[in-house]
Design a protein around this motif. Structure first.
Motif, PDB file in Angstrom:
ATOM      1  N   GLY A 284     -84.725 -52.306  19.075  1.00 52.97           N
ATOM      2  CA  GLY A 284     -84.733 -51.071  18.316  1.00 52.97           C
ATOM      3  C   GLY A 284     -85.967 -50.237  18.618  1.00 52.97           C
ATOM      4  O   GLY A 284     -86.883 -50.650  19.341  1.00 52.97           O
ATOM      5  N   ARG A 285     -86.007 -49.050  18.059  1.00 48.42           N
ATOM      6  CA  ARG A 285     -87.125 -48.137  18.325  1.00 48.42           C
ATOM      7  C   ARG A 285     -88.462 -48.740  17.911  1.00 48.42           C
ATOM      8  O   ARG A 285     -89.473 -48.563  18.593  1.00 48.42           O
ATOM      9  N   ASP A 286     -88.486 -49.473  16.815  1.00 49.10           N
ATOM     10  CA  ASP A 286     -89.737 -50.095  16.383  1.00 49.10           C
ATOM     11  C   ASP A 286     -90.202 -51.165  17.359  1.00 49.10           C
ATOM     12  O   ASP A 286     -91.387 -51.508  17.388  1.00 49.10           O
ATOM     13  N   ASP A 287     -89.260 -51.710  18.146  1.00 53.40           N
ATOM     14  CA  ASP A 287     -89.622 -52.727  19.129  1.00 53.40           C
ATOM     15  C   ASP A 287     -90.193 -52.099  20.395  1.00 53.40           C
ATOM     16  O   ASP A 287     -91.226 -52.534  20.898  1.00 53.40           O
ATOM     17  N   TRP A 288     -89.497 -51.073  20.934  1.00 58.17           N
ATOM     18  CA  TRP A 288     -89.997 -50.500  22.188  1.00 58.17           C
ATOM     19  C   TRP A 288     -91.092 -49.460  21.977  1.00 58.17           C
ATOM     20  O   TRP A 288     -91.768 -49.063  22.928  1.00 58.17           O
ATOM     21  N   CYS A 289     -91.284 -49.023  20.742  1.00 55.56           N
ATOM     22  CA  CYS A 289     -92.391 -48.107  20.444  1.00 55.56           C
ATOM     23  C   CYS A 289     -93.138 -48.619  19.218  1.00 55.56           C
ATOM     24  O   CYS A 289     -93.065 -48.035  18.136  1.00 55.56           O
ATOM     25  N   PRO A 290     -93.840 -49.755  19.360  1.00 56.40           N
ATOM     26  CA  PRO A 290     -94.457 -50.390  18.187  1.00 56.40           C
ATOM     27  C   PRO A 290     -95.537 -49.547  17.529  1.00 56.40           C
ATOM     28  O   PRO A 290     -95.876 -49.783  16.374  1.00 56.40           O
TER      29      PRO A 290
ATOM     30  N   GLY B 168     -85.652 -43.399  38.403  1.00 52.38           N
ATOM     31  CA  GLY B 168     -87.093 -43.617  38.357  1.00 52.38           C
ATOM     32  C   GLY B 168     -87.470 -44.912  39.049  1.00 52.38           C
ATOM     33  O   GLY B 168     -86.797 -45.366  39.975  1.00 52.38           O
ATOM     34  N   THR B 169     -88.515 -45.531  38.562  1.00 55.99           N
ATOM     35  CA  THR B 169     -89.038 -46.730  39.195  1.00 55.99           C
ATOM     36  C   THR B 169     -88.065 -47.899  39.078  1.00 55.99           C
ATOM     37  O   THR B 169     -87.348 -48.035  38.079  1.00 55.99           O
ATOM     38  N   ASN B 170     -88.054 -48.751  40.114  1.00 53.16           N
ATOM     39  CA  ASN B 170     -87.241 -49.967  40.093  1.00 53.16           C
ATOM     40  C   ASN B 170     -88.055 -51.206  39.766  1.00 53.16           C
ATOM     41  O   ASN B 170     -87.497 -52.305  39.691  1.00 53.16           O
ATOM     42  N   THR B 171     -89.344 -51.052  39.599  1.00 48.98           N
ATOM     43  CA  THR B 171     -90.200 -52.183  39.250  1.00 48.98           C
ATOM     44  C   THR B 171     -91.111 -51.774  38.103  1.00 48.98           C
ATOM     45  O   THR B 171     -91.622 -50.651  38.071  1.00 48.98           O
ATOM     46  N   ALA B 172     -91.297 -52.686  37.177  1.00 48.93           N
ATOM     47  CA  ALA B 172     -92.198 -52.426  36.053  1.00 48.93           C
ATOM     48  C   ALA B 172     -92.574 -53.753  35.424  1.00 48.93           C
ATOM     49  O   ALA B 172     -91.756 -54.674  35.354  1.00 48.93           O
ATOM     50  N   SER B 173     -93.808 -53.853  34.981  1.00 51.16           N
ATOM     51  CA  SER B 173     -94.239 -55.047  34.253  1.00 51.16           C
ATOM     52  C   SER B 173     -93.943 -54.923  32.769  1.00 51.16           C
ATOM     53  O   SER B 173     -94.038 -55.904  32.037  1.00 51.16           O
ATOM     54  N   ASP B 174     -93.578 -53.731  32.332  1.00 46.37           N
ATOM     55  CA  ASP B 174     -93.300 -53.489  30.915  1.00 46.37           C
ATOM     56  C   ASP B 174     -92.233 -52.402  30.834  1.00 46.37           C
ATOM     57  O   ASP B 174     -92.533 -51.208  30.875  1.00 46.37           O
ATOM     58  N   TRP B 175     -90.974 -52.818  30.717  1.00 44.05           N
ATOM     59  CA  TRP B 175     -89.887 -51.841  30.713  1.00 44.05           C
ATOM     60  C   TRP B 175     -89.843 -51.042  29.422  1.00 44.05           C
ATOM     61  O   TRP B 175     -89.354 -49.905  29.402  1.00 44.05           O
ATOM     62  N   ALA B 176     -90.350 -51.605  28.340  1.00 47.55           N
ATOM     63  CA  ALA B 176     -90.427 -50.822  27.104  1.00 47.55           C
ATOM     64  C   ALA B 176     -91.345 -49.619  27.293  1.00 47.55           C
ATOM     65  O   ALA B 176     -91.111 -48.545  26.723  1.00 47.55           O
ATOM     66  N   ALA B 177     -92.388 -49.784  28.105  1.00 42.99           N
ATOM     67  CA  ALA B 177     -93.271 -48.657  28.408  1.00 42.99           C
ATOM     68  C   ALA B 177     -92.521 -47.575  29.177  1.00 42.99           C
ATOM     69  O   ALA B 177     -92.753 -46.378  28.980  1.00 42.99           O
ATOM     70  N   VAL B 178     -91.594 -47.985  30.057  1.00 35.13           N
ATOM     71  CA  VAL B 178     -90.776 -47.008  30.780  1.00 35.13           C
ATOM     72  C   VAL B 178     -89.892 -46.241  29.802  1.00 35.13           C
ATOM     73  O   VAL B 178     -89.720 -45.021  29.920  1.00 35.13           O
ATOM     74  N   VAL B 179     -89.336 -46.939  28.823  1.00 34.04           N
ATOM     75  CA  VAL B 179     -88.519 -46.260  27.810  1.00 34.04           C
ATOM     76  C   VAL B 179     -89.363 -45.241  27.054  1.00 34.04           C
ATOM     77  O   VAL B 179     -88.921 -44.113  26.792  1.00 34.04           O
ATOM     78  N   ARG B 180     -90.593 -45.607  26.704  1.00 37.56           N
ATOM     79  CA  ARG B 180     -91.471 -44.655  26.013  1.00 37.56           C
ATOM     80  C   ARG B 180     -91.755 -43.435  26.884  1.00 37.56           C
ATOM     81  O   ARG B 180     -91.816 -42.304  26.392  1.00 37.56           O
ATOM     82  N   ALA B 181     -91.935 -43.674  28.189  1.00 41.07           N
ATOM     83  CA  ALA B 181     -92.203 -42.560  29.095  1.00 41.07           C
ATOM     84  C   ALA B 181     -91.003 -41.622  29.181  1.00 41.07           C
ATOM     85  O   ALA B 181     -91.162 -40.392  29.233  1.00 41.07           O
ATOM     86  N   ILE B 182     -89.803 -42.183  29.192  1.00 43.99           N
ATOM     87  CA  ILE B 182     -88.601 -41.336  29.219  1.00 43.99           C
ATOM     88  C   ILE B 182     -88.479 -40.563  27.912  1.00 43.99           C
ATOM     89  O   ILE B 182     -88.130 -39.374  27.902  1.00 43.99           O
ATOM     90  N   TRP B 183     -88.765 -41.231  26.796  1.00 48.08           N
ATOM     91  CA  TRP B 183     -88.750 -40.514  25.511  1.00 48.08           C
ATOM     92  C   TRP B 183     -89.729 -39.345  25.540  1.00 48.08           C
ATOM     93  O   TRP B 183     -89.392 -38.225  25.126  1.00 48.08           O
ATOM     94  N   ASP B 184     -90.939 -39.581  26.043  1.00 47.52           N
ATOM     95  CA  ASP B 184     -91.939 -38.513  26.101  1.00 47.52           C
ATOM     96  C   ASP B 184     -91.484 -37.392  27.029  1.00 47.52           C
ATOM     97  O   ASP B 184     -91.666 -36.206  26.722  1.00 47.52           O
ATOM     98  N   PHE B 185     -90.874 -37.749  28.155  1.00 46.52           N
ATOM     99  CA  PHE B 185     -90.395 -36.746  29.105  1.00 46.52           C
ATOM    100  C   PHE B 185     -89.300 -35.888  28.474  1.00 46.52           C
ATOM    101  O   PHE B 185     -89.300 -34.658  28.595  1.00 46.52           O
TER     102      PHE B 185
END
Length: 523
Positions: A162-168, A193-210
């Protein structure tokens, strides 16, 4: 070109947080000077502290459509290759605002340089540090067991973050005034976007910000996102109007596969999660995963599971992945058939009191995919049934030891696989009676054995009675099952019990005005 040739004004919109590990956003605004129909900026300092995992970067401008390129350097001053940032296919492009794709630069980026084509004015460079995540190892949001009648295909909703999980940090708010939609078509995307990430929740946050900070949308455009590990992330959520399908978002659910699938295809784990998600929603809306119907918002006849490019001119969900959509549809059908079969309800429920405080339930197990049976009880036929316990998979009985003497109880049972449930059994009733524990009759000890009994019940006493002995066998509701008479002088009685249903029975002996009652348990 010297930096003094630029009309540069830095407008920082840093988010203020208590920890540097939390998300940060900043912008730089600049006006380019053209030479030969193109421009190239001087090296610019990144207006953020060093990012965590990656630095998300994008560009907006006014004027003509164009192509932006950017390159990035770490603190050592070594520049990477120029990266093309074409215009974003999901954004609404206009002369007032053009939007590039989202690019993921290395986390240690300290400088950026941009270049572009003629006609691009008032550039804004967008920087986003996604911060750290605090996700558990596995998705935590699981659908609760609900009562429902399986009809088309009762696939459970898969677990998700949920949102609280990927954006704590709580800094990625949802749309405060969301619009709902009745979903008829399921649209598959890739993030490009990127095909590699050490933290995919961070990628979700970046897409939200974009989507919110750059595109200007109210929330992340997709309803759901899936990373290469097969983890599902909640975007706008279920039955919310998104921003992902060519401006014709009504009646759609958008699912974004994180990664760029122009030249490669998603992982096995990601495609399996996609099939489960689409199976759940296909069942939820009663849509044939292989079928086609008219989509009113776009005016097109679309397959119920379609790609973004089926609605407008775009490469999404990627040249390598789009040809696999027929396989995805087949996988959805296979998942429904193999993993979402309706759970057959248990049958022929019976309830029998075994003592003053115990009732035994028995039923027939008609399913092969349950994980447990849920036991419910009420004090009236149409009363509020409350779950009092569970029985394990393949069980056919349950003992309720929480009843009160001289009370009646109604029971019903259903099977569950942990997320979905079967229909209920028939309702069964048991009345818990108080019976005498006397074992003497006219001063004589009477033995009743074996007890519990499976076949022949033996009754013996010490010396002959004067006159006949009257015998009655009753159920716990005092209904007569069998009766008989033993003439005076006899010392025992044998009764066949093998044909009787299991449960508690009352054996009544009456002789010359005296009465004794014995509990007899039939196995």
């Amino acid at each position: 070109m010297k930096k003094s040739n630029w009309l540069l004004s830095a407008m920082l919109s840093l988010l203020t947080f208590s920890m540097m590990a939390q998300p940060e956003r900043a912008t730089l605004e600049l006006s380019p000077e053209y030479r030969g129909g193109a421009f190239q900026s001087a090296p610019l300092d990144v207006p953020l502290a060093e990012a965590v995992h990656f630095l998300a970067f994008s560009v907006t401008w006014s004027g003509s459509p164009g192509l932006v390129s950017a390159r990035f350097a770490a603190a050592d001053g070594i520049w990477g290759d120029w990266q093309a940032l074409p215009m974003e296919g999901h954004a609404e492009q206009s002369p007032e605002k053009r939007v590039s794709v989202l690019h993921f630069a290395p986390a240690d980026t300290r400088k950026v340089q941009v270049a572009g084509t003629a006609g691009m004015d008032n550039l804004t460079l967008h920087f986003f540090n996604p911060g750290e995540s605090s996700l558990p190892d596995a998705a935590q949001k699981e659908t609760l067991v609900e009562e429902r009648s399986p009809v088309f295909c009762p696939c459970p909703q898969p677990a998700y973050e949920g949102r609280d999980d990927w954006c704590p940090s709580g800094t990625c708010p949802e749309d405060p005034t969301p619009a709902t939609t009745s979903v008829t078509h399921l649209i598959v995307h890739h993030a490009a976007g990127t095909n590699t990430a050490s933290d995919w929740a961070a990628v979700v946050r970046a897409i939200w910000d974009f989507h919110t900070g750059v595109n200007g949308w109210d929330d992340v455009g997709y309803n759901w996102l899936i990373d290469p590990n097969g983890v599902i992330y909640e975007g706008r959520g279920d039955n919310r109007l998104g921003a992902h399908f060519c401006g014709t978002n009504g009646s759609t659910m958008g699912v974004c596969m994180l990664g760029d699938y122009t030249n490669i295809t998603p992982t096995v784990q990601a495609k399996a999660a996609l099939a489960q998600l689409l199976a759940w929603k296909s069942c939820d809306i009663g849509a044939d995963p292989l079928g086609t119907s008219f989509h009113g918002s776009s005016g097109l006849s679309l397959m119920h599971i379609s790609g973004h490019r089926d609605g407008c001119s775009t490469a999404c969900p990627g040249d390598a992945f789009y040809p696999e959509l027929p396989e995805i549809r087949d996988a959805v059908v296979a998942y429904i058939a193999s993993s979402c079969a309706a759970i057959a309800p248990p049958a022929n429920l019976t309830a029998a009191p075994m003592s003053d405080t115990t009732v035994v339930l028995n039923w027939e197990d008609a399913s092969d995919n349950e994980t447990a049976f849920l036991i419910e009880r009420a004090t009236s036929f149409f009363g509020d049934y409350v779950q009092i316990g569970e029985a394990p998979a393949d069980a056919v009985s349950y003992t309720d030891d929480t009843v009160e003497p001289q009370s009646g109880y109604y029971y019903q049972v259903r099977a569950t696989d942990g997320q979905d449930t079967s229909l209920y059994t028939n309702k069964a009733f048991a009345f818990v009676n108080i019976v005498s524990t006397a074992d003497l009759l006219h001063g004589q000890r009477v033995e009743v054995f074996p007890n519990p009994v499976a076949g022949v019940l033996q009754v013996r006493w010490e010396s002959p009675f004067q006159g006949p002995l009257h015998v009655r066998l009753m159920d716990t509701a005092s209904r007569l099952i069998r009766s008989g008479e033993v003439r005076g002088g006899a010392l025992e009685l044998s009764w066949e019990m093998g044909t009787l249903p299991p449960g508690l029975y009352l054996l009544e002996l009456t002789q010359n005005g005296q009465r004794a009652v014995f509990r007899v348990v039939k196995e």
